[in-house]
Design a protein around this motif. Structure first.
Motif, mmCIF file in Angstrom:
data_model
loop_
_atom_site.group_PDB
_atom_site.id
_atom_site.type_symbol
_atom_site.label_atom_id
_atom_site.label_comp_id
_atom_site.label_asym_id
_atom_site.label_seq_id
_atom_site.Cartn_x
_atom_site.Cartn_y
_atom_site.Cartn_z
ATOM 1 N N UNK A 1 51.023 20.960 56.885
ATOM 2 C CA UNK A 1 51.370 22.168 56.131
ATOM 3 C C UNK A 1 52.711 22.765 56.539
ATOM 4 N N UNK A 2 53.396 22.135 57.479
ATOM 5 C CA UNK A 2 54.734 22.596 57.823
ATOM 6 C C UNK A 2 54.796 23.606 58.929
ATOM 7 N N UNK A 3 53.866 23.556 59.880
ATOM 8 C CA UNK A 3 53.876 24.471 61.016
ATOM 9 C C UNK A 3 54.271 23.735 62.283
ATOM 10 N N UNK A 4 54.878 24.462 63.199
ATOM 11 C CA UNK A 4 55.104 23.950 64.549
ATOM 12 C C UNK A 4 53.935 24.414 65.400
ATOM 13 N N UNK A 5 53.049 23.504 65.766
ATOM 14 C CA UNK A 5 51.869 23.862 66.547
ATOM 15 C C UNK A 5 52.298 24.128 67.987
ATOM 16 N N UNK A 6 52.183 25.376 68.433
ATOM 17 C CA UNK A 6 52.713 25.747 69.744
ATOM 18 C C UNK A 6 51.912 25.127 70.883
ATOM 19 N N UNK A 7 50.707 24.638 70.595
ATOM 20 C CA UNK A 7 49.874 24.060 71.649
ATOM 21 C C UNK A 7 50.150 22.575 71.855
ATOM 22 N N UNK A 8 51.212 22.076 71.277
ATOM 23 C CA UNK A 8 51.621 20.681 71.506
ATOM 24 C C UNK A 8 51.739 20.446 73.008
ATOM 25 N N UNK A 9 51.014 19.436 73.502
ATOM 26 C CA UNK A 9 51.037 19.127 74.927
ATOM 27 C C UNK A 9 50.040 19.903 75.755
ATOM 28 N N UNK A 10 49.356 20.888 75.148
ATOM 29 C CA UNK A 10 48.367 21.681 75.872
ATOM 30 C C UNK A 10 47.119 20.857 76.134
ATOM 31 N N UNK A 11 46.635 20.861 77.367
ATOM 32 C CA UNK A 11 45.401 20.161 77.718
ATOM 33 C C UNK A 11 44.511 21.095 78.532
ATOM 34 N N UNK A 12 43.242 21.099 78.178
ATOM 35 C CA UNK A 12 42.265 21.911 78.897
ATOM 36 C C UNK A 12 40.885 21.433 78.503
ATOM 37 N N UNK A 13 40.042 21.151 79.483
ATOM 38 C CA UNK A 13 38.688 20.691 79.178
ATOM 39 C C UNK A 13 37.914 21.747 78.397
ATOM 40 N N UNK A 14 38.126 23.014 78.733
ATOM 41 C CA UNK A 14 37.392 24.094 78.085
ATOM 42 C C UNK A 14 38.125 24.648 76.874
ATOM 43 N N UNK A 15 39.424 24.369 76.774
ATOM 44 C CA UNK A 15 40.233 24.959 75.715
ATOM 45 C C UNK A 15 40.692 26.369 76.029
ATOM 46 N N UNK A 16 40.264 26.910 77.168
ATOM 47 C CA UNK A 16 40.634 28.280 77.502
ATOM 48 C C UNK A 16 42.132 28.397 77.751
ATOM 49 N N UNK A 17 42.681 29.521 77.318
ATOM 50 C CA UNK A 17 44.108 29.778 77.465
ATOM 51 C C UNK A 17 44.291 31.235 77.863
ATOM 52 N N UNK A 18 45.217 31.487 78.754
ATOM 53 C CA UNK A 18 45.433 32.849 79.245
ATOM 54 C C UNK A 18 46.315 33.643 78.290
ATOM 55 N N UNK A 19 46.196 34.969 78.310
ATOM 56 C CA UNK A 19 47.118 35.791 77.523
ATOM 57 C C UNK A 19 48.576 35.535 77.896
ATOM 58 N N UNK A 20 48.819 35.230 79.168
ATOM 59 C CA UNK A 20 50.188 34.949 79.611
ATOM 60 C C UNK A 20 50.738 33.704 78.931
ATOM 61 N N UNK A 21 49.880 32.706 78.739
ATOM 62 C CA UNK A 21 50.338 31.496 78.066
ATOM 63 C C UNK A 21 50.604 31.755 76.587
ATOM 64 N N UNK A 22 49.748 32.566 75.962
ATOM 65 C CA UNK A 22 49.978 32.925 74.555
ATOM 66 C C UNK A 22 51.303 33.672 74.418
ATOM 67 N N UNK A 23 51.591 34.557 75.364
ATOM 68 C CA UNK A 23 52.867 35.276 75.360
ATOM 69 C C UNK A 23 54.029 34.304 75.486
ATOM 70 N N UNK A 24 53.872 33.303 76.338
ATOM 71 C CA UNK A 24 54.951 32.325 76.529
ATOM 72 C C UNK A 24 55.172 31.497 75.270
#
Length: 380
Positions: free
Chosen positions: A243-266
Protein backbone atom coordinates in the motif's frame (compact mmCIF):
# COMPACT_ATOMS: atom_id res chain seq x y z
CA UNK A 1 -5.98 -47.97 10.55
CA UNK A 2 -6.97 -45.26 8.09
CA UNK A 3 -8.79 -42.10 9.13
CA UNK A 4 -11.96 -43.25 7.35
CA UNK A 5 -11.78 -46.64 9.05
CA UNK A 6 -11.26 -45.02 12.47
CA UNK A 7 -14.18 -42.73 11.89
CA UNK A 8 -16.42 -45.59 10.73
CA UNK A 9 -15.54 -47.55 13.87
CA UNK A 10 -16.26 -44.53 16.07
CA UNK A 11 -19.65 -44.07 14.46
CA UNK A 12 -20.60 -47.70 15.07
CA UNK A 13 -19.80 -47.14 18.74
CA UNK A 14 -21.60 -43.85 19.15
CA UNK A 15 -24.55 -44.36 16.83
CA UNK A 16 -25.41 -42.68 13.53
CA UNK A 17 -24.36 -39.11 12.87
CA UNK A 18 -26.96 -36.52 13.82
CA UNK A 19 -27.05 -35.12 10.30
CA UNK A 20 -28.16 -38.46 8.84
CA UNK A 21 -31.04 -38.62 11.29
CA UNK A 22 -32.30 -35.16 10.34
CA UNK A 23 -31.37 -35.16 6.65
CA UNK A 24 -34.84 -36.17 5.50
CA UNK A 25 -36.50 -33.51 7.61
CA UNK A 26 -34.11 -30.81 6.37
CA UNK A 27 -34.73 -31.86 2.79
CA UNK A 28 -38.47 -31.69 3.25
CA UNK A 29 -38.29 -28.28 4.88
CA UNK A 30 -36.04 -26.98 2.11
CA UNK A 31 -38.46 -28.13 -0.57
CA UNK A 32 -41.36 -26.60 1.30
CA UNK A 33 -39.70 -23.28 2.05
CA UNK A 34 -37.78 -22.76 -1.16
CA UNK A 35 -34.24 -21.39 -1.46
CA UNK A 36 -33.04 -18.48 0.66
CA UNK A 37 -31.44 -15.43 -0.93
CA UNK A 38 -27.96 -16.67 -0.06
CA UNK A 39 -28.69 -20.16 -1.39
CA UNK A 40 -30.03 -18.79 -4.64
CA UNK A 41 -26.95 -16.65 -5.15
CA UNK A 42 -24.37 -19.23 -4.11
CA UNK A 43 -22.51 -21.48 -6.48
CA UNK A 44 -23.90 -25.01 -6.24
CA UNK A 45 -21.47 -27.48 -4.70
CA UNK A 46 -20.46 -30.58 -6.63
CA UNK A 47 -21.82 -33.35 -4.41
CA UNK A 48 -21.31 -36.28 -6.74
CA UNK A 49 -17.88 -37.66 -5.88
CA UNK A 50 -15.06 -37.85 -3.37
CA UNK A 51 -12.99 -34.75 -2.67
CA UNK A 52 -9.22 -35.06 -2.47
CA UNK A 53 -6.73 -32.26 -1.83
CA UNK A 54 -3.18 -31.74 -0.59
CA UNK A 55 -2.99 -29.60 2.54
CA UNK A 56 -0.12 -27.34 3.53
CA UNK A 57 1.62 -30.18 5.35
CA UNK A 58 1.92 -31.87 1.98
CA UNK A 59 -0.54 -34.57 3.07
CA UNK A 60 -3.34 -35.80 0.86
CA UNK A 61 -6.75 -35.57 2.52
CA UNK A 62 -9.71 -37.43 1.04
CA UNK A 63 -13.35 -36.84 1.94
CA UNK A 64 -16.37 -38.82 0.78
CA UNK A 65 -17.66 -35.65 -0.90
CA UNK A 66 -17.86 -31.91 -0.28
CA UNK A 67 -17.90 -31.37 3.47
CA UNK A 68 -21.27 -30.69 5.06
CA UNK A 69 -19.80 -29.98 8.51
CA UNK A 70 -16.47 -28.21 9.05
CA UNK A 71 -14.78 -27.31 12.36
CA UNK A 72 -12.03 -24.70 12.60
CA UNK A 73 -9.45 -24.76 15.38
CA UNK A 74 -7.74 -21.76 13.76
CA UNK A 75 -8.66 -18.19 12.88
CA UNK A 76 -9.49 -16.28 10.69
CA UNK A 77 -10.32 -19.34 8.62
CA UNK A 78 -14.10 -19.47 9.30
CA UNK A 79 -14.75 -16.06 7.76
CA UNK A 80 -12.73 -17.07 4.70
CA UNK A 81 -14.69 -20.31 4.39
CA UNK A 82 -17.94 -18.37 4.77
CA UNK A 83 -16.84 -16.10 1.91
CA UNK A 84 -16.08 -19.12 -0.27
CA UNK A 85 -19.44 -20.72 0.58
CA UNK A 86 -21.37 -17.44 0.84
CA UNK A 87 -22.93 -18.80 3.98
CA UNK A 88 -22.33 -20.21 7.46
CA UNK A 89 -24.40 -23.38 7.34
CA UNK A 90 -21.47 -25.81 7.16
CA UNK A 91 -19.41 -24.25 9.98
CA UNK A 92 -20.03 -26.18 13.20
CA UNK A 93 -17.11 -25.21 15.44
CA UNK A 94 -14.59 -22.37 15.77
CA UNK A 95 -11.71 -20.99 17.82
CA UNK A 96 -12.59 -18.91 20.88
CA UNK A 97 -10.85 -15.84 19.44
CA UNK A 98 -13.02 -16.13 16.34
CA UNK A 99 -16.13 -16.24 18.52
CA UNK A 100 -15.08 -12.97 20.18
CA UNK A 101 -14.57 -11.33 16.78
CA UNK A 102 -17.90 -12.69 15.52
CA UNK A 103 -19.78 -11.30 18.50
CA UNK A 104 -18.10 -7.90 18.30
CA UNK A 105 -18.45 -7.17 14.60
CA UNK A 106 -20.51 -7.60 11.48
CA UNK A 107 -20.24 -11.35 11.26
CA UNK A 108 -22.93 -12.07 13.83
CA UNK A 109 -25.18 -9.56 12.07
CA UNK A 110 -24.75 -11.36 8.76
CA UNK A 111 -24.81 -14.84 10.30
CA UNK A 112 -26.55 -14.75 13.70
CA UNK A 113 -25.73 -18.39 14.37
CA UNK A 114 -22.01 -17.51 14.37
CA UNK A 115 -22.39 -15.70 17.70
CA UNK A 116 -23.23 -18.99 19.40
CA UNK A 117 -20.90 -21.38 17.60
CA UNK A 118 -19.34 -24.19 19.57
CA UNK A 119 -15.72 -23.57 20.59
CA UNK A 120 -13.34 -26.36 19.55
CA UNK A 121 -10.03 -24.71 20.52
CA UNK A 122 -8.66 -21.77 22.47
CA UNK A 123 -5.69 -19.48 22.06
CA UNK A 124 -3.29 -22.41 22.35
CA UNK A 125 -5.09 -24.18 19.46
CA UNK A 126 -5.27 -27.45 21.39
CA UNK A 127 -8.41 -29.21 20.16
CA UNK A 128 -11.31 -30.03 22.43
CA UNK A 129 -11.82 -33.60 21.27
CA UNK A 130 -14.94 -34.13 23.36
CA UNK A 131 -16.64 -31.20 21.62
CA UNK A 132 -15.47 -32.44 18.23
CA UNK A 133 -17.00 -35.85 18.93
CA UNK A 134 -20.30 -34.16 19.71
CA UNK A 135 -20.15 -31.98 16.58
CA UNK A 136 -19.06 -34.80 14.25
CA UNK A 137 -17.42 -32.65 11.53
CA UNK A 138 -16.43 -34.10 8.17
CA UNK A 139 -13.07 -32.32 8.43
CA UNK A 140 -11.23 -30.23 11.00
CA UNK A 141 -9.09 -27.29 9.91
CA UNK A 142 -6.00 -26.96 12.11
CA UNK A 143 -2.49 -25.54 11.99
CA UNK A 144 -0.22 -27.89 10.09
CA UNK A 145 3.05 -26.30 11.14
CA UNK A 146 2.79 -26.43 14.95
CA UNK A 147 3.62 -30.08 15.45
CA UNK A 148 1.53 -33.16 16.04
CA UNK A 149 0.39 -32.05 19.49
CA UNK A 150 -2.44 -30.08 17.88
CA UNK A 151 -3.24 -32.51 15.06
CA UNK A 152 -2.74 -36.01 16.47
CA UNK A 153 -5.67 -35.84 18.95
CA UNK A 154 -8.02 -34.93 16.11
CA UNK A 155 -6.81 -37.68 13.81
CA UNK A 156 -6.82 -40.21 16.67
CA UNK A 157 -10.51 -39.40 17.15
CA UNK A 158 -11.11 -40.33 13.52
CA UNK A 159 -11.45 -36.91 11.89
CA UNK A 160 -9.58 -35.84 8.77
CA UNK A 161 -7.37 -32.78 9.32
CA UNK A 162 -6.68 -30.05 6.79
CA UNK A 163 -3.34 -28.61 7.96
CA UNK A 164 -2.64 -24.94 7.27
CA UNK A 165 0.34 -22.58 7.36
CA UNK A 166 0.06 -18.86 8.00
CA UNK A 167 1.83 -15.63 7.22
CA UNK A 168 1.95 -14.81 3.52
CA UNK A 169 -0.38 -13.73 0.77
CA UNK A 170 0.38 -17.04 -0.94
CA UNK A 171 -0.84 -18.84 2.18
CA UNK A 172 -4.07 -16.84 2.08
CA UNK A 173 -4.69 -17.73 -1.56
CA UNK A 174 -3.92 -21.38 -0.79
CA UNK A 175 -6.49 -21.31 2.02
CA UNK A 176 -9.13 -19.95 -0.33
CA UNK A 177 -8.36 -22.68 -2.86
CA UNK A 178 -8.37 -25.45 -0.22
CA UNK A 179 -11.65 -24.25 1.27
CA UNK A 180 -13.21 -24.13 -2.18
CA UNK A 181 -12.16 -27.75 -2.69
CA UNK A 182 -13.56 -28.75 0.70
CA UNK A 183 -16.85 -27.03 -0.17
CA UNK A 184 -16.95 -28.50 -3.67
CA UNK A 185 -16.84 -25.02 -5.26
CA UNK A 186 -13.53 -24.74 -7.14
CA UNK A 187 -14.79 -22.03 -9.51
CA UNK A 188 -15.82 -19.87 -6.56
CA UNK A 189 -12.36 -20.24 -5.07
CA UNK A 190 -10.72 -19.17 -8.31
CA UNK A 191 -13.01 -16.15 -8.49
CA UNK A 192 -11.90 -14.97 -5.05
CA UNK A 193 -8.21 -15.60 -5.75
CA UNK A 194 -8.52 -13.65 -9.01
CA UNK A 195 -10.05 -10.73 -7.08
CA UNK A 196 -7.18 -10.73 -4.60
CA UNK A 197 -4.61 -10.73 -7.41
CA UNK A 198 -6.39 -8.08 -9.47
CA UNK A 199 -6.56 -5.79 -6.43
CA UNK A 200 -2.87 -6.33 -5.73
CA UNK A 201 -1.97 -5.35 -9.29
CA UNK A 202 -4.19 -2.26 -9.14
CA UNK A 203 -2.69 -1.21 -5.78
CA UNK A 204 0.87 -1.62 -6.99
CA UNK A 205 0.10 0.55 -10.01
CA UNK A 206 -1.47 3.21 -7.80
CA UNK A 207 1.49 3.23 -5.41
CA UNK A 208 3.95 3.41 -8.30
CA UNK A 209 2.21 6.59 -9.46
CA UNK A 210 2.67 8.34 -6.09
CA UNK A 211 5.13 11.25 -6.18
CA UNK A 212 5.45 11.87 -2.42
CA UNK A 213 7.66 9.99 0.07
CA UNK A 214 6.24 6.87 1.65
CA UNK A 215 4.68 7.68 5.04
CA UNK A 216 6.28 5.99 8.05
CA UNK A 217 3.67 3.72 9.63
CA UNK A 218 3.12 0.82 12.03
CA UNK A 219 0.57 -1.46 13.66
CA UNK A 220 0.31 -0.95 17.41
CA UNK A 221 -1.39 -2.98 20.15
CA UNK A 222 -1.97 -1.81 23.71
CA UNK A 223 -2.80 -3.85 26.80
CA UNK A 224 -2.80 -1.77 29.95
CA UNK A 225 0.36 0.33 29.75
CA UNK A 226 2.19 -2.18 27.57
CA UNK A 227 2.63 -1.83 23.83
CA UNK A 228 3.39 -4.43 21.19
CA UNK A 229 3.74 -4.40 17.43
CA UNK A 230 4.39 -6.56 14.38
CA UNK A 231 7.54 -7.07 12.36
CA UNK A 232 8.18 -6.92 8.65
CA UNK A 233 8.77 -10.67 8.67
CA UNK A 234 5.04 -11.36 8.86
CA UNK A 235 2.06 -10.39 6.74
CA UNK A 236 2.50 -6.71 7.56
CA UNK A 237 5.80 -6.70 5.70
CA UNK A 238 3.83 -7.60 2.59
CA UNK A 239 0.81 -5.38 2.98
CA UNK A 240 2.55 -2.23 4.22
CA UNK A 241 4.86 -2.41 1.21
CA UNK A 242 1.91 -3.12 -1.08
CA UNK A 243 0.00 0.00 0.00
CA UNK A 244 3.00 2.31 -0.14
CA UNK A 245 4.03 2.63 3.50
CA UNK A 246 7.46 2.56 5.08
CA UNK A 247 7.02 0.03 7.89
CA UNK A 248 9.05 1.50 10.76
CA UNK A 249 9.41 -1.91 12.43
CA UNK A 250 11.65 -3.18 9.63
CA UNK A 251 14.35 -5.21 11.38
CA UNK A 252 12.46 -5.28 14.69
CA UNK A 253 12.64 -8.64 16.47
CA UNK A 254 10.95 -9.64 19.71
CA UNK A 255 9.54 -12.96 20.86
CA UNK A 256 6.67 -11.19 22.61
CA UNK A 257 6.31 -8.31 20.16
CA UNK A 258 6.51 -5.88 23.07
CA UNK A 259 7.92 -2.46 22.29
CA UNK A 260 8.76 0.40 24.63
CA UNK A 261 7.36 3.92 24.33
CA UNK A 262 10.97 5.06 23.88
CA UNK A 263 11.31 2.87 20.81
CA UNK A 264 8.05 4.19 19.36
CA UNK A 265 9.38 7.71 19.91
CA UNK A 266 12.59 6.79 18.10
CA UNK A 267 10.67 5.36 15.17
CA UNK A 268 8.39 8.42 15.18
CA UNK A 269 5.68 6.95 12.89
CA UNK A 270 3.57 9.38 10.91
CA UNK A 271 0.63 6.94 10.91
CA UNK A 272 -0.35 4.45 13.62
CA UNK A 273 -2.94 1.75 12.91
CA UNK A 274 -4.33 0.17 16.07
CA UNK A 275 -4.82 -3.57 16.28
CA UNK A 276 -8.30 -5.03 16.25
CA UNK A 277 -7.22 -7.74 18.70
CA UNK A 278 -7.45 -5.45 21.73
CA UNK A 279 -9.73 -2.73 23.05
CA UNK A 280 -7.36 0.19 22.49
CA UNK A 281 -8.70 3.35 20.84
CA UNK A 282 -7.09 6.40 19.25
CA UNK A 283 -8.19 8.36 22.32
CA UNK A 284 -6.09 6.04 24.50
CA UNK A 285 -3.00 6.74 22.43
CA UNK A 286 -3.57 10.49 22.38
CA UNK A 287 -3.93 10.44 26.17
CA UNK A 288 -0.61 8.68 26.80
CA UNK A 289 1.91 11.41 27.71
CA UNK A 290 4.77 9.06 26.85
CA UNK A 291 3.80 9.30 23.15
CA UNK A 292 2.88 12.98 23.04
CA UNK A 293 5.73 13.94 20.71
CA UNK A 294 5.12 11.16 18.16
CA UNK A 295 4.21 12.57 14.75
CA UNK A 296 1.05 10.41 14.41
CA UNK A 297 -0.18 11.63 17.79
CA UNK A 298 0.53 15.29 17.14
CA UNK A 299 -1.18 15.19 13.75
CA UNK A 300 -4.16 13.04 14.77
CA UNK A 301 -3.19 10.18 12.45
CA UNK A 302 -3.99 7.26 14.76
CA UNK A 303 -6.69 4.91 13.41
CA UNK A 304 -8.46 1.84 14.74
CA UNK A 305 -8.34 -0.88 12.08
CA UNK A 306 -11.70 -1.98 10.64
CA UNK A 307 -13.67 -5.02 11.75
CA UNK A 308 -15.79 -6.55 9.01
CA UNK A 309 -16.42 -10.25 8.57
CA UNK A 310 -13.17 -10.54 10.51
CA UNK A 311 -10.39 -8.23 11.73
CA UNK A 312 -9.09 -6.66 8.56
CA UNK A 313 -5.44 -6.38 9.64
CA UNK A 314 -4.71 -10.09 9.14
CA UNK A 315 -4.94 -12.12 5.92
CA UNK A 316 -8.62 -12.63 5.11
CA UNK A 317 -11.17 -12.79 2.34
CA UNK A 318 -11.57 -9.02 2.87
CA UNK A 319 -7.86 -8.17 2.54
CA UNK A 320 -8.33 -6.08 -0.64
CA UNK A 321 -10.60 -3.79 1.37
CA UNK A 322 -7.91 -3.43 4.05
CA UNK A 323 -5.38 -2.48 1.39
CA UNK A 324 -7.69 0.22 0.07
CA UNK A 325 -8.37 1.55 3.58
CA UNK A 326 -4.66 1.65 4.43
CA UNK A 327 -3.71 3.41 1.22
CA UNK A 328 -6.40 6.05 1.61
CA UNK A 329 -5.38 6.99 5.15
CA UNK A 330 -1.70 6.98 4.18
CA UNK A 331 -2.38 9.19 1.15
CA UNK A 332 -5.49 11.24 1.99
CA UNK A 333 -4.87 13.45 -1.06
CA UNK A 334 -5.63 10.41 -3.21
CA UNK A 335 -9.17 10.16 -1.82
CA UNK A 336 -11.75 9.09 -4.39
CA UNK A 337 -14.80 8.40 -2.20
CA UNK A 338 -15.03 4.83 -3.50
CA UNK A 339 -14.36 2.76 -0.39
CA UNK A 340 -17.92 2.66 0.92
CA UNK A 341 -19.23 1.52 -2.47
CA UNK A 342 -16.43 -1.05 -2.67
CA UNK A 343 -17.36 -2.39 0.77
CA UNK A 344 -20.98 -2.68 -0.30
CA UNK A 345 -20.08 -4.59 -3.46
CA UNK A 346 -17.59 -6.83 -1.65
CA UNK A 347 -19.99 -7.80 1.14
CA UNK A 348 -22.56 -8.75 -1.46
CA UNK A 349 -20.07 -10.88 -3.37
CA UNK A 350 -18.31 -12.40 -0.34
CA UNK A 351 -21.21 -12.95 2.04
CA UNK A 352 -24.36 -12.41 -0.07
CA UNK A 353 -25.20 -9.60 2.35
CA UNK A 354 -26.71 -6.20 1.58
CA UNK A 355 -24.77 -4.05 4.04
CA UNK A 356 -26.38 -0.80 5.18
CA UNK A 357 -24.74 2.60 5.48
CA UNK A 358 -24.90 2.41 9.27
CA UNK A 359 -23.22 -1.01 9.18
CA UNK A 360 -20.45 0.35 6.96
CA UNK A 361 -19.91 2.98 9.66
CA UNK A 362 -19.46 0.15 12.16
CA UNK A 363 -16.99 -1.69 9.93
CA UNK A 364 -14.91 1.48 9.48
CA UNK A 365 -15.06 2.29 13.22
CA UNK A 366 -16.43 5.74 12.49
CA UNK A 367 -17.23 6.21 16.18
CA UNK A 368 -13.54 5.91 17.12
CA UNK A 369 -11.95 7.37 13.99
CA UNK A 370 -14.29 10.23 13.07
CA UNK A 371 -11.95 12.99 14.25
CA UNK A 372 -8.74 11.48 12.84
CA UNK A 373 -7.00 13.37 10.05
CA UNK A 374 -8.44 12.55 6.64
CA UNK A 375 -11.15 10.26 7.98
CA UNK A 376 -13.88 12.57 6.73
CA UNK A 377 -13.37 10.93 3.33
CA UNK A 378 -15.16 7.84 4.67
CA UNK A 379 -18.16 9.64 6.15
CA UNK A 380 -21.59 9.41 4.58
Amino acid sequence: MTVNAQRALRKTRTGPSRRWMVAGLIGALTLAAGCSTREAQSETADTGSAVSFVDQRGQTVTLDGPAERVAFAVMPAPSIFAAVDRGYDRIVGINRSTLVANQGGMFATMFPESANSAVVAGNDFMPNVETLLQLDPDVVVQWGDRGTDVTAPIESAGFPVAGLEYGTQEDLETWITLFAQIAGKPERGQHLVDWQRDEQAAMRAEVAAQTVPRPRAMILSRTGDTYSTTSAQGYDGFQFDLVGAELVTEGFTSDSGQVSPEQILAWNPEVIMLSGFDESTPADIYADPRLASVSAVQNKRVYKTPLGGYRWQVPSAESPLMWQWMHKILYPAARDGALRADIRAAFDDLFAYDISEAEIDEVLRIDMNRDAAGYDQFLR
